[in-house]
Design an enzyme around this catalytic site. Structure first.
Site, short mmCIF file in Angstrom:
data_model
loop_
_atom_site.label_atom_id
_atom_site.label_comp_id
_atom_site.label_asym_id
_atom_site.label_seq_id
_atom_site.Cartn_x
_atom_site.Cartn_y
_atom_site.Cartn_z
N SER A 130 -5.46 -12.31 1.05
CA SER A 130 -5.41 -13.78 0.96
C SER A 130 -5.45 -14.38 2.37
CB SER A 130 -4.11 -14.21 0.27
OG SER A 130 -4.04 -13.67 -1.02
N ILE A 336 -5.29 -10.81 -32.58
CA ILE A 336 -5.95 -11.05 -33.87
C ILE A 336 -6.53 -9.75 -34.44
CG2 ILE A 336 -7.97 -12.21 -34.91
CD1 ILE A 336 -7.21 -14.68 -33.17
N GLY A 338 -5.04 -6.96 -34.19
CA GLY A 338 -3.93 -6.06 -34.52
C GLY A 338 -4.07 -4.73 -33.79
N GLY A 339 -3.73 -3.65 -34.48
CA GLY A 339 -3.77 -2.31 -33.86
C GLY A 339 -5.16 -1.94 -33.38
N GLU A 362 -11.70 -13.41 -4.99
CA GLU A 362 -12.23 -14.67 -4.44
C GLU A 362 -11.16 -15.76 -4.48
OE1 GLU A 362 -16.31 -15.57 -5.18
OE2 GLU A 362 -16.70 -13.49 -5.73
C1 LIG Z 1 -11.98 -5.35 -8.14
C2 LIG Z 1 -11.94 -6.10 -6.85
C3 LIG Z 1 -13.12 -6.56 -6.28
C4 LIG Z 1 -13.08 -7.23 -5.06
N1 LIG Z 1 -14.28 -7.59 -4.46
C5 LIG Z 1 -14.24 -8.05 -3.17
C6 LIG Z 1 -15.47 -8.24 -2.44
O1 LIG Z 1 -16.57 -8.05 -2.96
N2 LIG Z 1 -15.39 -8.63 -1.15
C7 LIG Z 1 -14.20 -8.84 -0.51
O2 LIG Z 1 -14.22 -9.17 0.69
N3 LIG Z 1 -13.03 -8.70 -1.19
C8 LIG Z 1 -13.02 -8.28 -2.48
N4 LIG Z 1 -11.84 -8.09 -3.16
C9 LIG Z 1 -10.57 -8.41 -2.50
C10 LIG Z 1 -9.88 -9.61 -3.13
O3 LIG Z 1 -10.57 -10.79 -2.80
C11 LIG Z 1 -8.42 -9.59 -2.68
O4 LIG Z 1 -7.80 -8.51 -3.34
C12 LIG Z 1 -7.70 -10.90 -2.99
O5 LIG Z 1 -8.20 -11.94 -2.20
C13 LIG Z 1 -6.19 -10.80 -2.78
O6 LIG Z 1 -5.87 -10.17 -1.57
P1 LIG Z 1 -4.82 -8.96 -1.58
O7 LIG Z 1 -5.27 -7.99 -2.60
O8 LIG Z 1 -4.67 -8.46 -0.18
O9 LIG Z 1 -3.47 -9.61 -2.07
P2 LIG Z 1 -2.37 -10.34 -1.15
O10 LIG Z 1 -3.01 -11.35 -0.28
O11 LIG Z 1 -1.53 -9.29 -0.50
O12 LIG Z 1 -1.51 -11.09 -2.25
C14 LIG Z 1 -0.47 -10.47 -3.01
C15 LIG Z 1 0.20 -11.55 -3.84
O13 LIG Z 1 0.83 -12.50 -2.96
C16 LIG Z 1 0.34 -13.80 -3.24
N5 LIG Z 1 0.30 -14.58 -2.00
C17 LIG Z 1 -0.22 -14.22 -0.80
N6 LIG Z 1 -0.06 -15.21 0.10
C18 LIG Z 1 0.58 -16.22 -0.55
C19 LIG Z 1 1.00 -17.53 -0.19
N7 LIG Z 1 0.78 -18.04 1.04
N8 LIG Z 1 1.60 -18.29 -1.13
C20 LIG Z 1 1.82 -17.81 -2.38
N9 LIG Z 1 1.44 -16.61 -2.79
C21 LIG Z 1 0.81 -15.81 -1.89
C22 LIG Z 1 -1.04 -13.60 -3.86
O14 LIG Z 1 -1.45 -14.71 -4.63
C23 LIG Z 1 -0.78 -12.36 -4.70
O15 LIG Z 1 -0.16 -12.74 -5.91
C24 LIG Z 1 -11.84 -7.47 -4.41
C25 LIG Z 1 -10.65 -7.03 -5.02
C26 LIG Z 1 -10.70 -6.35 -6.20
C27 LIG Z 1 -9.39 -5.84 -6.79
#
Ligand SMILES: Cc1cc2nc3c(=O)[nH]c(=O)nc-3n(C[C@H](O)[C@H](O)[C@H](O)COP(=O)(O)OP(=O)(O)OC[C@H]3O[C@@H](n4cnc5c(N)ncnc54)[C@H](O)[C@@H]3O)c2cc1C
Length: 380
Positions: A130, A336, A338-339, A362
Site C-alpha cells: 500500500s 443458495i 447449500g452443500g 490495485e
Molecule cells: C494476486 C495478486 C496480484 C497482484 N498483482 C500485482 C501486479 O500486477 N502488480 C503489482 O505491482 N502489484 C500486484 N499485487 C500487489 C497488490 O497490489 C498489493 O498486495 C496490495 O496493494 C496490498 O499491499 P500489501 O499486500 O503489501 O499489503 P499491506 O500494504 O501490507 O496492507 C496490509 C493491510 O493493512 C492495511 N493498511 C495498510 N496501510 C494502511 C493505512 N494507512 N490505513 C489503513 N489500513 C492500512 C491494508 O489495507 C491491508 O488491509 C498483487 C497482489 C496479489 C495478491
C-alpha cells in the site's frame, strides 16, 4: 440522463459475450484446476481486436473507456483469472507507455499487444505494498544503459509477460522524485522470474516474483521523464480502478446467474427453493447490489471518457463498492447452493475465491476509503 449503452457498445457486448460463452466459460474450471495460462485463447481474443480496446485511434485502437469496462466485465464473468490478465495487459501495464511513452515506444508496444502479447506491471515490493513510495529497487545510468537491481513480488502476468513496465529509484533520499519508469523485455540478461505464489483464486493468471540482478536495459527503455515514475505509477493505478470494478461486477454477475438458476431448479420441502422467502430476500439483495455496482462502474468509466482522466473519487467509489458487493453476492450464491456450493461440482466456489482479490489489489478497500475521504475533506 441516458442509462442505455449505444448501439455500437451493445453490439460489442454481444460479440464478447458470445466469445466468452464459447471460448472461455467451457474451459474456466479446467484452467482453475490446472493453473494453466490460456495462451491460445489470448491469441483468439487478439484476433477479435480485444487487445486494442480503449487505445489511441492513431495506433489502431477502438472503443472507449466504457467499451474497455464492458470487455473486462464480460471476460471476468467467464474467468476471473483471464479477466485480470486481460485488464493488466491492456490497461494497467500499458498505461505508462500509452500515456507517457515516446512515439516509437507506443508504435512498437501497442502493435505487440494487439497481436496478443502479454504485459505485466511490476511495482509492488516486499516493503512497498500500500505504501508504494517505499520502493527499494534501484537503477543507475551507465552510458547508454540503465542498470536495474531489486525484486518485485505478486506480479500478475509476471511469468507469462513478453514485456513489462516497472519502477525503480535512483536514490531513496529523493523520495518520490527519485522514481523512474522503464520497459523491460522478457529474456533481458539479469531479469528472471522467481517464486510463483500459490493463490486462493484467479488461478490462470500468475502472481510472480521478478528478480532484476544487474539487469541492463537500453536508455531508450526509460518511459517518460526521469524522476516522474511515481506520478506515472499512480496515474496507471488510478486509471485501472474502473476495470477492477468491472472485474468484480463480472464475477458477481456469474455468481448471481448461477444462484438464480439453481434456486429455480432445486426443490426442498416440496417446492423450488426460489419460493422460500429467505432465498427470495437473498436474490433481491444480490440483484440490487449488482445493479448499484454496475452503475457506479459505468459512471466512473463515462467520467474518465469525458474528462480524459480517471475521476479519483468516483473511480475509488466504484472499485470499493463493486468489490465489496461482489463479496456479498458470491457469499450468498454459495449459500443458495447449500452443500453443493461448497464443492467443485458447481462454479460458485470458484467465483467466491476469484472475487476476494478484487478487494485487495490495485489498492485495498482501506486505500479506496482513504482516497474517497481525502477527496471529500481536502486532507492528505
Ligand atoms: C494476486 C495478486 C496480484 C497482484 N498483482 C500485482 C501486479 O500486477 N502488480 C503489482 O505491482 N502489484 C500486484 N499485487 C500487489 C497488490 O497490489 C498489493 O498486495 C496490495 O496493494 C496490498 O499491499 P500489501 O499486500 O503489501 O499489503 P499491506 O500494504 O501490507 O496492507 C496490509 C493491510 O493493512 C492495511 N493498511 C495498510 N496501510 C494502511 C493505512 N494507512 N490505513 C489503513 N489500513 C492500512 C491494508 O489495507 C491491508 O488491509 C498483487 C497482489 C496479489 C495478491
Amino acid at each position: 440522463m441516458d442509462f442505455e449503452l449505444n448501439e455500437e457498445q451493445e453490439m460489442f457486448r454481444a460479440m464478447v459475450r458470445d466469445f466468452v460463452a464459447n471460448e472461455i466459460e467451457p474451459y474456466a474450471t479446467e484452467w482453475d484446476e490446472t493453473n494453466e495460462f490460456p495462451y491460445a485463447t489470448v491469441k483468439k481474443m487478439a484476433e477479435l481486436g480485444l487487445y486494442t480496446v480503449g487505445l489511441p485511434e492513431e495506433y489502431g485502437g477502438m472503443g472507449d473507456e466504457l467499451t474497455f469496462a464492458i470487455a473486462s466485465e464480460e471476460i471476468s464473468r467467464g474467468s476471473g483469472g483471464l479477466g485480470i490478465s486481460y485488464i493488466v495487459s491492456l490497461g494497467l501495464a500499458m498505461y505508462p507507455i500509452t500515456m507517457h511513452g515516446t512515439t516509437e515506444q507506443k508504435a512498437k508496444y501497442i502493435a505487440r499487444l494487439a497481436e496478443g502479447e502479454t504485459v505485466a506491471f511490476a511495482l509492488t515490493e516486499a516493503m512497498a505494498g500500500s505504501d508504494v513510495g517505499n520502493l527499494e529497487m534501484r537503477y543507475e545510468r551507465e552510458g547508454d544503459s540503465f542498470i536495474l537491481n531489486g525484486t518485485k513480488i505478486f506480479i500478475t502476468n509476471g511469468a507469462e509477460a513478453d514485456f513489462l513496465t516497472t519502477f525503480a529509484t535512483k536514490d531513496r533520499s529523493l523520495g518520490h522524485k527519485g522514481f523512474s519508469a522503464f520497459v523491460v523485455e522478457k529474456g533481458t540478461p539479469g531479469f528472471s522470474v522467481g517464486k510463483l505464489e500459490r493463490k486462493m483464486g484467479i488461478h490462470p493468471a500468475s502472481a510472480a516474483e521478478l528478480v532484476f540482478d544487474n539487469c541492463r536495459i537500453p536508455a531508450e527503455n526509460l518511459i517518460g521523464e526521469e524522476g516522474k515514475g511515481f506520478r506515472i505509477a499512480m496515474e496507471a493505478i488510478d486509471a485501472s480502478r474502473v476495470t477492477i470494478a468491472s472485474q468484480a461486477v463480472g464475477i458477481a454477475q456469474a455468481a448471481y446467474d448461477a444462484a438464480v438458476a439453481y434456486a429455480k431448479e432445486r426443490k426442498q420441502f416440496g417446492v423450488e427453493i426460489a419460493r422460500h422467502q429467505g432465498i427470495q430476500f437473498m436474490i433481491a439483495d444480490m440483484a440490487t447490489e449488482l445493479d448499484a455496482a454496475r452503475l457506479l462502474t459505468y459512471r466512473a468509466a463515462w467520467l474518465t471518457q469525458e474528462q480524459g482522466k480517471s475521476p479519483l473519487k468516483e473511480a475509488a467509489m466504484a472499485k470499493l463498492y463493486a468489490s465489496e458487493a461482489a463479496h456479498r453476492i458470491c457469499h450468498k450464491a454459495v449459500q443458495i447452493h447449500g452443500g453443493y456450493g461448497y464443492t467443485r461440482e458447481f462454479p460458485v466456489e470458484r467465483y467466491y475465491r476469484d472475487q476476494r482479490i478484487t478487494e485487495i489489489y490495485e489498492g485495498t478497500s482501506e486505500m479506496q476509503r482513504w482516497t474517497i475521504a481525502r477527496q471529500i475533506t481536502g486532507t492528505r
